[in-house]
Design a protein around this motif. Structure first.
Motif, PDB file in Angstrom:
ATOM      1  N   UNK A 101       7.679  -2.589  -0.781  1.00 30.06           N
ATOM      2  CA  UNK A 101       7.710  -2.470   0.682  1.00 30.06           C
ATOM      3  C   UNK A 101       6.353  -2.011   1.216  1.00 30.06           C
ATOM      4  N   UNK A 102       5.700  -1.147   0.459  1.00 28.36           N
ATOM      5  CA  UNK A 102       4.364  -0.695   0.844  1.00 28.36           C
ATOM      6  C   UNK A 102       3.375  -1.858   0.793  1.00 28.36           C
ATOM      7  N   UNK A 103       3.518  -2.714  -0.224  1.00 32.85           N
ATOM      8  CA  UNK A 103       2.649  -3.880  -0.350  1.00 32.85           C
ATOM      9  C   UNK A 103       2.888  -4.875   0.790  1.00 32.85           C
ATOM     10  N   UNK A 104       4.141  -5.052   1.164  1.00 30.23           N
ATOM     11  CA  UNK A 104       4.467  -5.943   2.277  1.00 30.23           C
ATOM     12  C   UNK A 104       3.844  -5.417   3.564  1.00 30.23           C
ATOM     13  N   UNK A 105       3.914  -4.099   3.747  1.00 31.26           N
ATOM     14  CA  UNK A 105       3.308  -3.474   4.928  1.00 31.26           C
ATOM     15  C   UNK A 105       1.790  -3.669   4.916  1.00 31.26           C
ATOM     16  N   UNK A 106       1.176  -3.552   3.742  1.00 32.03           N
ATOM     17  CA  UNK A 106      -0.273  -3.759   3.618  1.00 32.03           C
ATOM     18  C   UNK A 106      -0.648  -5.187   4.006  1.00 32.03           C
ATOM     19  N   UNK A 107       0.156  -6.137   3.544  1.00 30.20           N
ATOM     20  CA  UNK A 107      -0.085  -7.544   3.906  1.00 30.20           C
ATOM     21  C   UNK A 107       0.070  -7.758   5.404  1.00 30.20           C
ATOM     22  N   UNK A 108       1.091  -7.139   5.993  1.00 25.04           N
ATOM     23  CA  UNK A 108       1.326  -7.263   7.438  1.00 25.04           C
ATOM     24  C   UNK A 108       0.138  -6.730   8.235  1.00 25.04           C
ATOM     25  N   UNK A 109      -0.390  -5.598   7.797  1.00 20.70           N
ATOM     26  CA  UNK A 109      -1.539  -5.003   8.502  1.00 20.70           C
ATOM     27  C   UNK A 109      -2.750  -5.934   8.427  1.00 20.70           C
ATOM     28  N   UNK A 110      -2.971  -6.526   7.261  1.00 21.33           N
ATOM     29  CA  UNK A 110      -4.071  -7.476   7.083  1.00 21.33           C
ATOM     30  C   UNK A 110      -3.874  -8.679   8.002  1.00 21.33           C
ATOM     31  N   UNK A 111      -2.633  -9.177   8.022  1.00 26.83           N
ATOM     32  CA  UNK A 111      -2.327 -10.349   8.843  1.00 26.83           C
ATOM     33  C   UNK A 111      -2.499 -10.056  10.325  1.00 26.83           C
ATOM     34  N   UNK A 112      -2.120  -8.854  10.743  1.00 27.33           N
ATOM     35  CA  UNK A 112      -2.257  -8.477  12.150  1.00 27.33           C
ATOM     36  C   UNK A 112      -3.725  -8.399  12.565  1.00 27.33           C
ATOM     37  N   UNK A 113      -4.570  -8.045  11.605  1.00 36.89           N
ATOM     38  CA  UNK A 113      -6.006  -7.974  11.901  1.00 36.89           C
ATOM     39  C   UNK A 113      -6.653  -9.353  11.977  1.00 36.89           C
ATOM     40  N   UNK A 114      -6.003 -10.341  11.369  1.00 39.40           N
ATOM     41  CA  UNK A 114      -6.557 -11.701  11.340  1.00 39.40           C
ATOM     42  C   UNK A 114      -6.891 -12.222  12.732  1.00 39.40           C
ATOM     43  N   UNK A 115      -5.926 -12.090  13.627  1.00 37.43           N
ATOM     44  CA  UNK A 115      -6.088 -12.673  14.962  1.00 37.43           C
ATOM     45  C   UNK A 115      -7.330 -12.133  15.659  1.00 37.43           C
ATOM     46  N   UNK A 116      -7.472 -10.811  15.652  1.00 36.09           N
ATOM     47  CA  UNK A 116      -8.637 -10.195  16.307  1.00 36.09           C
ATOM     48  C   UNK A 116      -9.936 -10.591  15.610  1.00 36.09           C
ATOM     49  N   UNK A 117      -9.925 -10.566  14.273  1.00 38.10           N
ATOM     50  CA  UNK A 117     -11.133 -10.917  13.516  1.00 38.10           C
ATOM     51  C   UNK A 117     -11.519 -12.376  13.734  1.00 38.10           C
TER      52      UNK A 117
ATOM     53  N   UNK B  21       2.344 -11.868   0.459  1.00 36.31           N
ATOM     54  CA  UNK B  21       3.483 -11.209   1.101  1.00 36.31           C
ATOM     55  C   UNK B  21       4.797 -11.831   0.642  1.00 36.31           C
ATOM     56  N   UNK B  22       4.838 -13.153   0.583  1.00 35.45           N
ATOM     57  CA  UNK B  22       6.051 -13.853   0.152  1.00 35.45           C
ATOM     58  C   UNK B  22       6.403 -13.510  -1.292  1.00 35.45           C
ATOM     59  N   UNK B  23       5.385 -13.415  -2.138  1.00 39.53           N
ATOM     60  CA  UNK B  23       5.622 -13.031  -3.528  1.00 39.53           C
ATOM     61  C   UNK B  23       6.245 -11.640  -3.606  1.00 39.53           C
ATOM     62  N   UNK B  24       5.735 -10.714  -2.791  1.00 42.10           N
ATOM     63  CA  UNK B  24       6.299  -9.369  -2.738  1.00 42.10           C
ATOM     64  C   UNK B  24       7.725  -9.371  -2.200  1.00 42.10           C
ATOM     65  N   UNK B  25       7.983 -10.218  -1.217  1.00 46.31           N
ATOM     66  CA  UNK B  25       9.336 -10.331  -0.665  1.00 46.31           C
ATOM     67  C   UNK B  25      10.318 -10.800  -1.727  1.00 46.31           C
ATOM     68  N   UNK B  26       9.902 -11.791  -2.503  1.00 44.81           N
ATOM     69  CA  UNK B  26      10.769 -12.270  -3.585  1.00 44.81           C
ATOM     70  C   UNK B  26      10.974 -11.172  -4.629  1.00 44.81           C
ATOM     71  N   UNK B  27       9.897 -10.484  -4.983  1.00 47.43           N
ATOM     72  CA  UNK B  27       9.972  -9.439  -6.000  1.00 47.43           C
ATOM     73  C   UNK B  27      10.908  -8.310  -5.604  1.00 47.43           C
ATOM     74  N   UNK B  28      10.934  -7.984  -4.317  1.00 47.61           N
ATOM     75  CA  UNK B  28      11.769  -6.870  -3.859  1.00 47.61           C
ATOM     76  C   UNK B  28      13.227  -7.285  -3.654  1.00 47.61           C
ATOM     77  N   UNK B  29      13.503  -8.592  -3.738  1.00 48.61           N
ATOM     78  CA  UNK B  29      14.892  -9.039  -3.678  1.00 48.61           C
ATOM     79  C   UNK B  29      15.300  -9.818  -2.449  1.00 48.61           C
ATOM     80  N   UNK B  30      14.340 -10.222  -1.626  1.00 46.14           N
ATOM     81  CA  UNK B  30      14.684 -10.981  -0.415  1.00 46.14           C
ATOM     82  C   UNK B  30      15.232 -12.366  -0.786  1.00 46.14           C
TER      83      UNK B  30
END
Length: 279
Positions: A55-71, A97-106
């Motif tokens: 879940x922490x890794x998914x959050x890290x990916x989300x933060x990176x993705x959110x920065x994409x638009x501005x960058x 992120x998708x790999x982490x989602x699968x790993x966590x059980x989504x």
């Protein structure tokens, strides 16, 4: 009779207290053992890490993705347009992120919704410098495993065709034979990364023989990729998203193999092959 009324009230009060204690006790049991009325708890699929980590890794990916638009906006403002590497990197972080989602059980259903953006960035990332067979193979594998329609596959085929016809790169960096096999296109045979080449050879075997070969291949899958940047990533504090042989799962699905003999292999994403079985 006052005594009887008083006695009944006391008994009723005691019963209420007992019922409350029983409910509290059952609530504690539900927390530990689950309850049929609650949603089924997700099962962690990957080795080595727990739910909190993924879940922490998914959050890290989300933060990176959110920065994409501005960058991206800043870069376009300064340079006029994005480079192909921007799109490729945006694709990779979303794939992670998708790999982490699968790993966590989504559920793979949820992965399919998220994957559309991955594919979009991948397709925009083509350039005359593109030569990443491993990324392309994962993209195609996910498309097959998540049952994307032919319209989406045709977009990938167009990408592959441009890549194939690019005269500026050496033959060894062009689309591998396994890509053509998975896309059900006429195969162009060429030498490639050894694990990919070996898996392609398995696709040419009869089913019964291929099922035995896939089992052996999976047993050695992790060690075959010891030169990859993700190798032993579970020893790091971040960056591990599970070890999954997506390309093997795609071959199993496309070739229609019986995976009973290797379904419990820790690198084989069984649920990605069988998520529609119960429909």
């Amino acid at each position: 009779m006052p005594e009887v009324v008083w006695g009944d009230g006391l008994v009723a009060g005691l019963n209420r207290n007992i019922n409350l204690k029983q409910k509290k006790h059952m609530g504690l049991l539900d927390r530990f053992f689950g309850s049929g009325s609650n949603k089924e708890k997700k099962k962690i699929r990957a080795q080595f890490k727990n739910e909190k980590y993924f879940k922490k890794e998914i959050k890290r990916c989300d933060e990176w993705m959110n920065n994409d638009k501005e960058d991206f906006e800043k870069y376009i403002k300064k340079h006029g347009k994005l480079m192909d590497i921007h799109y490729v990197n945006a694709c990779k972080i979303r794939l992670q992120k998708i790999e982490n989602m699968y790993s966590v059980g989504e559920s793979p259903v949820k992965l399919k919704d998220s994957y559309k953006e991955v594919l979009d960035y991948f397709l925009k990332g083509y350039s005359e410098n593109y030569k990443d067979n491993l990324l392309a193979l994962e993209i195609v594998s996910f498309c097959k495993l998540l049952n994307f329609n032919q319209k989406e596959l045709n977009k990938i085929i167009d990408f592959i065709n441009k890549w194939e016809n690019n005269s500026k790169i050496k033959d060894i960096y062009k689309p591998c034979s396994l890509l053509y096999y998975l896309l059900d296109k006429e195969v162009i045979k060429r030498k490639s990364y050894k694990p990919i080449e070996e898996l392609y050879q398995i696709t040419q075997q009869p089913k019964s023989e291929a099922e035995i070969s896939i089992k052996k291949y999976l047993d050695n899958w992790y060690s075959m990729h010891k030169d990859e940047p993700w190798y032993n990533s579970h020893l790091r504090d971040s960056g591990y998203s599970g070890y999954w042989a997506w390309e093997v799962a795609a071959v199993v699905k496309v070739k229609g193999l019986d995976d009973t003999g290797f379904k419990d292999n820790p690198y084989y994403p069984y649920d990605m092959v069988h998520w529609e079985d119960k429909k």
